[in-house]
Design a protein around this motif. Structure first.
Motif, short mmCIF file in Angstrom:
data_model
loop_
_atom_site.label_atom_id
_atom_site.label_comp_id
_atom_site.label_asym_id
_atom_site.label_seq_id
_atom_site.Cartn_x
_atom_site.Cartn_y
_atom_site.Cartn_z
N GLY A 53 -24.58 0.17 -26.17
CA GLY A 53 -25.13 1.35 -26.82
C GLY A 53 -24.17 2.52 -26.71
N ILE A 54 -23.66 2.74 -25.51
CA ILE A 54 -22.71 3.84 -25.32
C ILE A 54 -21.48 3.62 -26.18
N ALA A 55 -20.98 2.41 -26.16
CA ALA A 55 -19.76 2.14 -26.92
C ALA A 55 -19.97 2.48 -28.39
N MET A 56 -21.10 2.03 -28.91
CA MET A 56 -21.38 2.25 -30.33
C MET A 56 -21.58 3.75 -30.61
N LEU A 57 -22.38 4.40 -29.78
CA LEU A 57 -22.71 5.80 -30.01
C LEU A 57 -21.44 6.65 -30.03
N VAL A 58 -20.64 6.44 -28.99
CA VAL A 58 -19.44 7.25 -28.85
C VAL A 58 -18.51 7.03 -30.03
N ALA A 59 -18.40 5.77 -30.44
CA ALA A 59 -17.50 5.49 -31.56
C ALA A 59 -18.00 6.18 -32.81
N LEU B 84 -23.19 -7.97 -28.53
CA LEU B 84 -21.78 -8.31 -28.75
C LEU B 84 -21.32 -7.68 -30.05
N GLY B 85 -22.18 -7.78 -31.07
CA GLY B 85 -21.82 -7.20 -32.35
C GLY B 85 -21.50 -5.73 -32.23
N MET B 86 -22.26 -5.03 -31.40
CA MET B 86 -22.01 -3.60 -31.25
C MET B 86 -20.67 -3.34 -30.61
N TYR B 87 -20.32 -4.14 -29.64
CA TYR B 87 -18.99 -3.96 -29.04
C TYR B 87 -17.89 -4.17 -30.08
N LEU B 88 -18.03 -5.24 -30.83
CA LEU B 88 -17.00 -5.52 -31.82
C LEU B 88 -16.95 -4.40 -32.86
N PHE B 89 -18.15 -3.95 -33.24
CA PHE B 89 -18.28 -2.88 -34.20
C PHE B 89 -17.61 -1.62 -33.71
N ALA B 90 -17.91 -1.28 -32.45
CA ALA B 90 -17.36 -0.05 -31.88
C ALA B 90 -15.84 -0.10 -31.93
N GLU B 91 -15.29 -1.28 -31.69
CA GLU B 91 -13.84 -1.39 -31.70
C GLU B 91 -13.29 -1.04 -33.08
N TYR B 92 -13.97 -1.54 -34.11
CA TYR B 92 -13.46 -1.29 -35.45
C TYR B 92 -13.68 0.16 -35.87
N GLY C 22 -15.45 6.59 -24.58
CA GLY C 22 -15.69 5.23 -25.04
C GLY C 22 -15.54 4.19 -23.95
N VAL C 23 -14.71 4.49 -23.00
CA VAL C 23 -14.44 3.51 -21.95
C VAL C 23 -15.68 3.25 -21.09
N TYR C 24 -16.59 4.22 -21.07
CA TYR C 24 -17.79 3.98 -20.26
C TYR C 24 -18.57 2.79 -20.77
N GLY C 25 -18.63 2.66 -22.08
CA GLY C 25 -19.35 1.53 -22.63
C GLY C 25 -18.78 0.22 -22.10
N LEU C 26 -17.47 0.12 -22.12
CA LEU C 26 -16.84 -1.11 -21.65
C LEU C 26 -17.05 -1.28 -20.15
N MET C 27 -16.89 -0.17 -19.41
CA MET C 27 -16.97 -0.29 -17.95
C MET C 27 -18.37 -0.67 -17.51
N ILE C 28 -19.34 0.05 -18.08
CA ILE C 28 -20.71 -0.22 -17.64
C ILE C 28 -21.13 -1.62 -18.04
#
Lengths: 172, 168, 154, 416, 184, 353
Positions: F83-89, F239-247, F130-136
């Motif tokens: 969620g964080i990863a997506m939101l921040v992105a 998982l989709g959200m992580y991949l999405f956030a990356e893009y 954004g890194v918080y999403g990955l770390m958490i």
């Protein structure tokens, strides 16, 4: 509007700050601390100090807390930290005394405070903006600013040197 | 010195004596000789150290099971190679099936470690002094040493084969 | 490493150059299943039990293929040819049942080589298809023996 | 050649070693984490397990477990007639099946005392070198994949498809070739096969040069591989290393030169050697061996002698099909050979070939029966993998993965 | 671009009632189509068949045309478990564990003689087919199968995915199947 | 602010959000296609015409895949991570000027969601979160591979943020403003910052790769070592959200790079074009619209570059990556600041006498 926002953020700040202390899981503590920084940044924005708000987030939330979390992750690997803190009577007494003292000090300090009432006629809403901040830093606080800059440069060079030493080459 | 089967054999017999180096022949150009388990390590060490021979490469080790040879059912074959002289030789040691104990070679060749574990796994050789003599390929719970001739290829106890059609 | 190699970038640029060249290259992909790749004439595919020029089955159930099979995937039962079946079976003995377990089969071609009657062949133009059930892989004579009419055309 | 001044600086290696020693001194640090690498980790390609003791990213200890695809080759070989063992050898080092096939056939021929005509020998050499190329292709391109460069892998995989086309034309299969027979090849090279080999010789050097260009001098790749998983010549010999992995340490041992078989003596080629025995040297040695293999194929292809493609040994080599249908004598031989009742003499032989991975040896004991009494495979992968622990300790996790790919340990051969 | 696509069967649009701006179909079919075109494989490659899977991923066969080029080595993210190669008895529990870790919907394809039946290795150490430990949906024969056959197997799974109920994992038959394999 | 502008802003923000989602969705498709083309393949072509429905198929599949939360994982954080990863992105594209002003009637519409005067700092701050999403996420999975991925992500992001910030400072010295809008406006015509800041751009580019975890800096999720790193334990849409956030991150970073160094919506001879129209309003609008197209063309070029590099290069090793960041990029960035400062001094010396 601004006032209600202020109270909302203030209460949120306090809530998050309390949660930092009472969370059992240190990772949650860190996350609440990050939230606290955010709410404080919100306060900055209310004060029209956007630069400070952004820097607060970049430096504290973006870098320092990442390091906190980083360290916690290392320590925390697989172990259950909850319940490892010992809660004997002595700790409780010490905590009460310290908390009481702190409370006394805060009350004493706030007793004589009068809220400043800015005069709308002379109030400069741009005081927190980057330009003004820069002007102040480069005129009034020139010397301390330059000293700090040198300090930062030294620490950065130091960091680079430390990074170099790890490769086994000799430095200096 | 050009290494030939004759002069190497002569050298070894001179060193260890007729009673310890026997049954020497060459079935495929590689000299094959037999020794006893008391002498095997000393022999390989000698081959390793000797300035003229420099047999310093362990090509492979293989166990063989001869159920019909009473008292010497299990055979351990060490194949060595002198890279300097491009000379190979094969050393065999026979031990009885009820006492398959051999000294370990791991102190000379690091490669012997897993080869010995494999031999233990397949044939049940016990290598004294081996640092970690446990099964290597098969599961630890296995109760027999599958390469011994008396055991069939297939696991008789298993129930997972349902192709009733097949098998000779 | 030379200085230019130390700088990372020249080699990276070179690599990028190669990949962009391929970007515009003709694609090597074969759109299976619409297109199929050319297989060699001796490709060892799905088994077939051949008939002779008169349409009689060549197999005499001698069992050599079963013996030669390293995977033990072939079984058969032999039968005596009765009177009046000459057009069906070429020799006096024939395979009443002939089964190949396609799951066990490793398509090594040893059965084809072992057959003294040129009866079993691994054909190049068919592959054993994927299926849902295990039982469907026991290929009996119904699926192995070459259909009658193809002998004439082939 | 790997020894010229093109190799990366030695100080980088020294740096790596110093670094490692430094880190290993801290081993008293008890805060190690256990990481289970495998058996289904993507980088283990085949299947082996490593239980790593990690200090952060640095590997302190490793306990390898193998046997996850133990298939009992040696036991099966004792129950199968000689000619049915060829399909088994396919499945040992499946990246270079023809070498295994030929090696086994040569072993049996040595036992039976059959002389193989020159043409068959040359065909074998071509096939074996093609197999070596495809083996090295996979190893080096997988090294690229594991270091993150996926694309080069797909470029060379297309060339491998062409090698498979040649296999297909020669024996009718792509991977598990079951190529050749005891006593020669099962059929002569068809004109199409010859044509394909010619084409391959023309096209492949360009592709391979391109692949080298993408990786060899890329500094990221050099940094990733130089000094990684290094082993000294002494240790490598003690571990009985052979093949490219031994040559990368600087020992020029090659079975093709030391004990020439199948007329390898006729060909001009060099043995590339490395210096430091690290991943980069292994990569370079394999690269260079591909060029040398090409050279050998070219020579064999140009000088392919006329003659028969199999030995004149009616007792062991299946008679031509046409004769089986017509002549009684041929039919009898045919039956005898297929039933496995060839008169194998008593005796024992050891024959080794230079496999894709090193000295691939076959130790065959025959008691005169229809099956081998004992057939032992000297499997180079089995030998390499036990040195793996020693090679990765002190390195990082990423190093361990590259070391594994550069050792080219193939599970089918490792576990037998 | 266009000439590349001229001979390609598109994924067929699901049957439905199409009218002017109106296209109704059962929701399940759409999801089934989506699943069928996005099957991420977990290549459980132990031996030779794994090499042929590499060829399947390669440029000549290109499994990505089916939307399956993203190999998920993490079982959580994979949709099909492609078991390729010999599974020894020592490995059997690992296969089962990987299967248990996969998220629904999951399919298993046994590729090659060894995985489907043990193949040539009828020995004491080899599992005679992985359907002893996990339920298998599609069997692909061959030793190793040609990449065409692996793609065939993949297309069989696509057929399964298209026609399967969304709630497959709640159905009693499926539960019974899993229970028969002792999978929770 | 009058209500027209307010409504406009709302619509615009939604549009930008939608566009970034769309671009992120189709980035997955283009990534696969580009990878395929680079590798002599054809890529997805069976889901819809030319495989254009492939991202929808993936999304549809991911939505209906089983949600999986590992038994020992920290449930709340495990869900929070993606969620964080997506939101921040998604937050970060707000301050990017995608075009100049459009004039319709009397009102002029700025093609920027929020023109804050600290735009760069905003992006910088948001991206650093954004890194918080990955770390958490990595930590909460309770998996050692995930944890390693999370740790790698954290240290990598912190290290490269420094060099990124330092390389930015040189741009700020040139522009004298923190507002992306101002920076964009300064680079009219062909007067792009890249001509003055090639070194700075290079550093920024490298850091952008590192910040978005793309090859050669994709250590947190390196397949060969960590089986996916922080998202190893994630299934379904998380998982989709992580991949999405990356893009989305790639999209944002590309937009920032185009704005900072490649003149945002500016293109050569735009003034000539503007003057060619008699009606200044029409001229302005035409130039603006072309400018938006140019901006997106630049963004797509960068996205293509990201993918091109990904399918060409091997990745770094963890310690080499840190070494590159600390020992090479940071000193280079400081040098770049010095050079820029010197350059500005010289310029002023010569122009002002």
């Amino acid at each position: 509007m601004t006032e209600s926002l202020f109270f909302f953020f203030a209460s949120l700040t306090l809530l998050c700050a309390i949660m930092v202390v009472i969370s059992k899981n240190p990772v949650f503590s860190v996350i609440f601390l990050i939230l606290t920084f955010f709410t404080i940044s919100a306060h900055y924005i209310l004060l029209n100090a956007q630069f400070l708000a952004a820097v607060n987030i970049i430096v504290y939330a973006g870098a320092i807390m990442v390091l906190f979390l980083f360290v916690l992750m290392f320590i925390n690997t697989g172990k259950n930290v909850e319940g490892t803190l010992k809660r004997n009577v002595l700790v409780k007494i010490a905590g009460t005394v310290a908390g009481g003292l702190l409370f006394t000090v805060v009350v004493a300090a706030l007793k004589d405070v009068t809220l400043g009432n800015p005069d709308p006629a002379t109030y400069d809403s741009q005081v927190g903006m980057v330009e003004n901040l820069g002007k102040v830093l480069f005129t009034k606080y020139m010397l301390p600013f330059q000293l700090v800059a040198v300090l930062f440069l030294v620490s950065m060079v130091g960091a680079v040197m430390i990074g170099k030493r790890e490769t086994g080459e000799q430095n200096f | 010195m050009e290494l030939t089967n004759e002069n190497v054999l002569g050298k070894l017999i001179a060193q260890f004596g007729e009673e310890n180096i026997f049954d020497a022949y060459d079935p495929d150009g590689i000299m094959t000789l037999t020794t006893t388990r008391e002498n095997i390590i000393a022999l390989i060490q000698y081959l390793y150290d000797d300035k003229d021979l420099q047999v310093q490469f362990l090509t492979t080790m293989a166990g063989i099971h001869f159920p019909d040879h009473k008292g010497r059912e299990l055979c351990m074959m060490y194949q060595l190679h002198s890279l300097r002289h491009n000379y190979r030789l094969r050393i065999k040691v026979f031990v009885p099936a009820e006492d398959p104990v051999l000294p370990t070679l791991t102190n000379i060749y690091a490669a012997a470690n897993w080869m010995e574990r494999e031999a233990y796994d397949f044939y049940g050789f016990i290598f004294t002094g081996h640092p970690n003599l446990i099964r290597i390929l098969n599961i630890e719970e296995m109760e027999y040493h599958p390469m011994l001739k008396q055991y069939p290829l297939e696991d008789q106890t298993r129930e997972d084969k349902i192709d009733t059609y097949f098998g000779r | 490493m030379t200085l230019s190699e130390r700088m990372y970038l020249p080699a990276i640029a070179q690599g990028l150059g190669i990949t962009i060249k391929h970007f515009f290259k003709k694609k090597a992909t074969i759109n299976y299943p619409e297109e199929t790749r050319q297989r060699s004439d001796i490709w060892r595919g799905l088994h077939v039990l051949k008939r002779d020029e008169n349409g009689a089955e060549r197999c005499t159930a001698c069992g050599l293929c079963a013996v030669a099979c390293p995977a033990e995937a072939i079984t058969m039962t032999a039968g005596e040819r009765k009177k009046g079946e000459e057009h069906l079976y070429r020799e006096e003995k024939y395979a009443v049942t002939y089964e190949v377990n396609m799951l066990r089969c490793i398509f090594c071609g040893l059965c084809e080589e072992a057959c003294p009657k040129a009866a079993i062949f691994l054909q190049d133009d068919k592959l054993a298809p994927a299926r849902y059930e295990r039982d469907e892989f026991i290929y009996g004579k119904d699926r192995l023996v070459e259909p009658l009419k193809t002998t004439e055309t082939k | 050649m790997a020894t010229d001044n093109k190799t990366a600086d030695t100080d980088q290696l020294q740096e790596f070693r110093d670094n490692r020693d430094l880190k290993l001194q801290d081993k008293k640090n008890e805060n190690l984490t256990t990481l289970n690498l495998g058996p289904t980790h993507p980088a283990t390609h085949g299947i082996f397990q490593n239980i790593l003791q990690m200090d952060g990213e640095v590997i302190m200890d490793a306990v390898p477990t193998i046997g996850y695809i133990h298939r009992a080759f040696e036991k099966i070989a004792e129950r199968r007639p000689f000619y049915q063992i060829t399909p088994l050898t396919d499945r040992m080092n499946y990246c270079s099946s023809p070498i295994n096939n030929m090696g086994y056939h040569m072993t049996v021929e040595k036992l039976l005392g059959i002389e193989i005509p020159k043409r068959a020998q040359y065909i074998r050499v071509i096939m074996m070198e093609l197999a070596r190329i495809s083996d090295h292709l996979i190893c080096n391109s997988i090294l690229g994949v594991d270091s993150g460069a996926f694309t080069g892998f797909l470029y060379v995989m297309q060339e491998r498809e062409h090698i498979y086309d040649i296999y297909e034309e020669v024996c009718g299969a792509r991977l598990t070739t079951n190529m050749g027979r005891i006593g020669g090849m099962e059929r002569d090279l068809s004109p199409k096969a010859l044509h394909l080999i010619g084409e391959f010789l023309k096209r492949f050097p360009k592709v391979w040069a391109e692949f080298e260009k993408m990786l060899t001098r890329n500094r990221i790749f050099i940094d990733r591989t130089v000094g990684v998983g290094a082993i000294t010549a002494e240790r490598a010999l003690s571990y009985s290393f052979t093949g490219p992995n031994l040559r990368a340490t600087g020992v020029d041992y090659d079975v093709r030169v030391m004990n020439p078989y199948s007329s390898y003596g006729d060909f001009e080629f060099e043995i590339p050697v490395g210096a430091k025995g690290d991943t980069y040297d292994r990569y370079l040695v394999r690269n260079e061996e591909v060029w040398q293999s090409l050279k050998i194929i070219e020579q064999a292809y140009k000088n392919l002698p006329e003659g028969s493609y199999h030995a004149d040994a009616p007792h062991y080599y299946l008679p031509p099909k046409q004769e089986v249908y017509t002549s009684m004598e041929a039919l009898i031989y045919h039956f005898k050979i297929v039933m496995g009742e060839i008169d194998a003499p008593k005796g024992e032989v050891y024959h080794s070939v230079e496999g894709g991975n090193g000295e691939l040896g076959f130790y065959l004991v025959s008691d005169g029966g229809r099956t081998p009494y004992r057939l032992h495979f000297r499997r180079p992968c089995f030998i390499y993998y036990q040195a793996y622990t020693e090679m990765i300790v002190g390195g990082q996790l990423a190093d361990a993965i590259l070391t594994l790919s550069s050792l080219n340990v193939i599970a089918g051969e490792l576990d037998a | 671009m266009s000439d590349l696509n001229k001979d390609i069967n598109m994924a067929e649009a699901p049957e439905g009632h199409s009218g002017a701006g109106f296209f109704a179909t059962s929701f399940e079919k759409v999801i089934g189509l989506a699943r069928a075109n996005s099957l991420w494989p977990l290549p459980f490659a132990t031996s030779c068949c794994g090499i042929e899977f590499m060829a399947t991923m390669g440029a000549t066969y290109d499994i990505s045309r089916f939307g399956s080029e993203r190999p998920s080595f993490s079982p959580r993210q994979a949709d099909i478990l492609l078991v390729m190669g010999t599974i020894a008895k020592k490995m059997g529990p690992v296969v089962k564990q990987v299967y248990e870790q996969m998220a629904e919907p999951r399919w298993v394809v046994a590729v090659g003689a060894c995985a489907t039946s043990g193949g040539i290795f009828d020995s004491y150490s080899v599992l005679q087919g992985i359907d002893r430990v996990v339920p298998v949906d599609v069997y692909v024969p061959g030793c190793p199968p040609r990449p065409e056959q692996i793609l065939d197997g993949l297309m069989r799974v696509q057929d399964l995915a298209k026609n399967e109920s969304l709630r497959r994992r709640n159905s009693p038959e499926y539960q019974a199947l899993l229970a028969s394999y002792n999978i929770k | 602010m009058d209500s027209v502008l307010l409504i406009y802003k709302g619509i615009y923000i939604l549009a930008i959000f939608g566009i970034s989602l769309l671009i992120a969705t189709y980035s997955t498709y283009f990534e696969r296609k580009i990878a395929a083309f680079i590798q002599d393949r054809v890529g997805p072509n069976r889901a819809g015409p030319m495989g254009l429905l492939q991202p929808l198929a993936d999304a549809g599949k991911l939505f209906f895949k089983e949600e999986f939360i590992p038994a020992k994982a920290n449930k709340m954080l495990f869900i929070l991570g993606p969620g964080i990863a997506m939101l921040v992105a998604a937050m970060s594209s707000a301050v990017i000027p995608f075009g100049d002003t459009l004039i319709i009637g009397e009102t002029s519409f700025d093609l920027i969601a929020i023109d804050v005067n600290i735009g760069i700092l905003y992006i910088f701050g948001v991206v650093s979160l954004g890194v918080y999403g990955l770390m958490i996420g990595g930590w909460a999975s309770n998996n050692k591979f995930s944890l390693l991925g999370a740790i790698r992500a954290a240290s990598q992001n912190i290290s490269y943020e420094l060099a990124m910030g330092l390389s930015l400072i040189a741009v700020l010295m040139l522009s004298g403003s923190l507002s992306l809008k101002v920076i964009a406006e300064q680079q009219t015509g062909f007067n792009w910052n890249i001509w003055y800041q090639p070194l700075g751009f290079l550093i920024f580019l490298i850091c952008a790769f590192a910040e978005t975890n793309r090859t050669p800096f994709d250590l947190p999720e390196s397949e060969a070592e960590l089986i996916g790193g922080y998202h190893t334990e994630y299934s379904s849409m998380k998982l989709g959200m992580y991949l999405f956030a990356e893009y989305i991150n790639i999209f944002v970073v590309s937009a920032v790079m185009s704005t900072l160094y490649f003149g945002a919506y500016n293109f050569p001879f735009m003034e000539n074009l503007r003057n060619a129209f008699d009606d200044p309003v029409l001229g302005n609008n035409v130039v603006t619209i072309i400018g938006v197209a140019v901006m997106f063309a630049k963004i797509f070029a960068f996205i293509f570059f990201f993918m091109w590099v990904r399918w060409t290069l091997p990745r770094f090793r963890y310690d080499q990556l840190m070494k590159l960041g600390w020992n090479i990029l940071i000193p280079l960035a400081i040098l770049n600041i010095l050079l820029t400062g010197g350059g500005i001094l010289l310029y002023e010396y010569f122009t002002n006498g």
